[in-house]
Design a protein around this motif. Structure first.
Motif, short mmCIF file in Angstrom:
data_model
loop_
_atom_site.label_atom_id
_atom_site.label_comp_id
_atom_site.label_asym_id
_atom_site.label_seq_id
_atom_site.Cartn_x
_atom_site.Cartn_y
_atom_site.Cartn_z
N LEU B 293 0.75 -1.28 -0.07
CA LEU B 293 0.16 0.03 -0.05
C LEU B 293 0.97 1.34 0.01
O LEU B 293 0.64 2.31 -0.60
N ILE B 296 2.23 1.85 -3.39
CA ILE B 296 1.42 2.20 -4.27
C ILE B 296 1.03 3.77 -4.38
O ILE B 296 1.00 4.60 -5.02
N LEU B 297 0.91 4.07 -2.74
CA LEU B 297 0.55 5.35 -2.50
C LEU B 297 1.82 6.50 -2.88
O LEU B 297 1.50 7.46 -3.35
N PRO B 300 3.43 6.32 -7.08
CA PRO B 300 2.45 6.11 -8.14
C PRO B 300 2.87 5.49 -9.41
O PRO B 300 2.12 4.44 -9.89
#
Lengths: 298, 328
Positions: B293, B296-297, B300
């Motif tokens: 997470l 991905i955060l 990007p």
């Protein structure tokens, strides 16, 4: 004849809870365009919570019917809260990304939930069998069935009808459909899309957890539960066409009947029967049976 | 190709350097790096395919096909040579990819992913039920050798595996880089942007996807051979969806801008996994999920965006837009 009826009834029982799980998955995909891998984890969460509640109620010496109602209420409450929090607290941050990235976000949630359930409930199987005797045994055309199993069929049909009615015949449903159809236009018409997303996701989680709660008395809860369920419900919504309520119903029936048939006729094929059907359907209808017509943007 | 791109000869030198570096690495890092390199190979295949906009969730199919192919041939004919095993694995994966690729090329997005997943799960089901192949327990395979030399010292055996996997993966990476810069590689990117326009230009989008699919299958098959050599055991888990999921995981962590990022992502994943396995044995999936997470955060465009900044973005845009412009 009886043999055939056994397969059909077993298939319907299977299909009933699978339908409820798939309904949640298809709703979330329809509104948020997320194929939620963590959906199976919410099913498992519902099942575990149900088991805890049922055991607690039984320990107090209360009748299993109280346990049954209490577990459904507890699961509905906790699951919708979890769904709302997850959407507002986490998923919201990833909107607008590639669909595969969103898929991975839910995969991460799946991984996290796996360990969280292990931390809370341990790795040993737990049971919640008390409500299973609630409806006694029923005789149906010369076949004996556990009443609980048969009751699942009308319950899931009622849930399916409620969702269909809610989407197609109520104002909130119309708003949801408008968001599905054209998000930008809905925003400009004053629809609070954020809220629709949160509600839809919470509803999806609720349905998965509810299905978990309903099956909890029938099964043993242990790690690995979620990945089995997710793969089944994926197959169902893909067969039915993503985002379609009717599709989820037909998909669940197909998968339920196919599983029951292979258990009785060809046990060795049970594991991959579902995928064979899914591959076969996709060969002829690349986007599932009930594909929503969309304008092609060039 | 612009001036700033690495010349293939420099990349070969890098591969040789990394291989020799294995001489000074402690043994536990060696096996970790072997796993990371072979996972990077299959994830690289996913990146190759993902450039056409399609992500396969069933690479485990080719991974398992490579692994089982090698295992069967190794046990039947006594083929223990590591390089030969990699070639056999790549061939098994590639052949299967050639058959499935054209069938699957007309699907896109989620349905592409789901169909690949379904196929690999059918394969998984068949493997579990085939008692001749050991059913769900699988079977064992002997220790690999290299050019007639057998390795009894575990450290030497580990280094041999490390060297072979780094060299093969490295050369696959170089080949992929050349592919990405080629006309075909750019056409693949165009398929992702708009396959209809690609068709108008007189290219077959299906053909481009099929070829990329076959390349990904070759990489996956070779990777299956490595996994087999490292574990000396094979079971249907090779084809299970969570296995395939992890390879997609690495590919997305890496992003599709840089080949080197795939190796870094794969290594990072293995490190996170083994350290959390060591210190947090009951919650390593939790750590992995949070790590995913976080990446991905905050990154990007994948780990590759740490060193490939806007330069690459601008170039891709510049390379793709004339094609788009011509079609419209």
């Amino acid at each position: 004849m009886n043999f055939f009826l056994t397969i059909v009834l077993d298939g319907l029982i299977q299909a009933s809870w699978l339908f409820v799980v798939a309904l949640g998955l298809t709703l979330v995909f329809g509104v948020l365009k997320i194929l939620n891998i963590a959906h199976g984890s919410f099913y498992a969460l519902g099942a575990y919570i149900a088991a805890t509640v049922v055991t607690m109620i039984a320990a107090r010496g209360l009748p299993p019917s109280v346990g049954f109602v209490a577990m459904l209420l507890a699961v509905a409450l906790i699951a919708s809260a979890v769904g709302w929090l997850l959407e507002r607290g986490l998923l919201k941050m990833f909107y607008g990304r590639d669909e595969v990235v969103l898929l991975l976000v839910t995969y991460a949630v799946f991984l996290i939930m796996e360990d969280v359930t292990k931390l809370i409930w341990g790795v040993n199987p737990i049971y919640a069998t008390q409500p299973y005797e609630l409806f006694g045994n029923l005789e149906f055309a010369g076949l004996y069935y556990v009443g609980y199993d048969l009751v699942l069929i009308p319950i899931s049909a009622a849930i399916g009808f409620a969702i269909w009615f809610g989407l197609n015949r109520t104002v909130i449903g119309k708003i949801v459909l408008a968001v599905i159809h054209n998000e930008e236009m809905s925003v400009s018409m004053g629809v609070r899309v954020n809220r629709v997303y949160a509600i839809a996701f919470a509803f999806g989680v609720l349905l998965a957890a509810l299905a978990g709660a309903l099956t909890a008395p029938k099964i043993s809860m242990q790690p690995g539960l979620s990945s089995d369920v997710i793969i089944l419900s994926f197959a169902i919504v893909v067969i039915g066409g993503l985002g379609s309520v009717e599709g989820a119903a037909v998909g669940a029936l197909l998968v339920g009947l196919a599983r029951a048939a292979s258990v009785h006729l060809m046990p060795q094929a049970e594991l991959f029967m579902i995928y064979l059907i899914m591959a076969a359907v996709l060969m002829f209808r690349p986007e599932g049976l009930f594909k929503r017509e969309m304008a092609r943007r060039i | 190709m612009t001036r700033k791109d690495l010349h293939p000869l420099i990349m070969i030198a890098l591969v040789v350097a990394v291989t020799l570096f294995g001489r000074v690495l402690p043994t536990w890092t060696l096996s970790l790096a072997t796993v990371a390199a072979s996972n990077a190979l299959i994830s690289l295949g996913i990146v190759v395919l993902a450039r056409t906009g399609n992500v396969s969730f069933g690479q485990g199919l080719f991974f398992a096909a490579g692994g089982y192919g090698v295992a069967l041939i190794a046990n039947a004919w006594g083929l223990t040579d590591a390089v030969a095993q990699v070639i056999v694995g790549a061939a098994c994966g590639g052949l299967l990819g050639l058959v499935i690729g054209p069938l699957i090329a007309r699907y896109s997005g989620i349905f592409f992913g789901m169909l690949t997943l379904a196929l690999s799960m059918v394969f998984y089901g068949v493997l579990v039920k085939t008692t001749a192949l050991g059913g769900s327990d699988g079977f064992n395979v002997g220790r690999p050798s290299l050019f007639g030399m057998s390795f009894t010292d575990p450290r030497e055996a580990d280094f041999m595996l490390y060297a072979v996997s780094v060299i093969v993966t490295g050369f696959a990476g170089i080949a992929a880089t050349i592919l990405f810069r080629s006309e075909f590689g750019l056409a693949s990117l165009a398929v992702r942007e708009n396959n209809l326009r690609v068709e108008y230009l007189g290219l077959s989008a299906n053909r481009i996807i099929s070829i990329n699919f076959a390349i990904a299958a070759v990489f996956a098959g070779a990777s299956g051979a490595f996994a087999l050599m490292a574990q000396r055991h094979i079971d249907p888990q090779f084809a299970y969806w969570t296995t395939s999921g992890e390879f997609v995981f690495v590919a997305v962590l890496a992003g599709n801008q840089s080949v080197a990022a795939v190796f870094v992502a794969s290594m990072a994943l293995e490190l996170v996994r083994s350290f959390s396995n060591l210190y947090l044995p009951n919650t390593w999936q939790l750590v992995l999920g949070i790590f995913l997470l976080g990446v991905i955060l905050f990154l990007p465009r994948g780990i590759g965006s740490l060193w490939i900044k806007d330069r690459r973005k601008r170039r891709v845009a510049a390379d793709v837009s004339p094609a788009g412009g011509a079609a419209s």
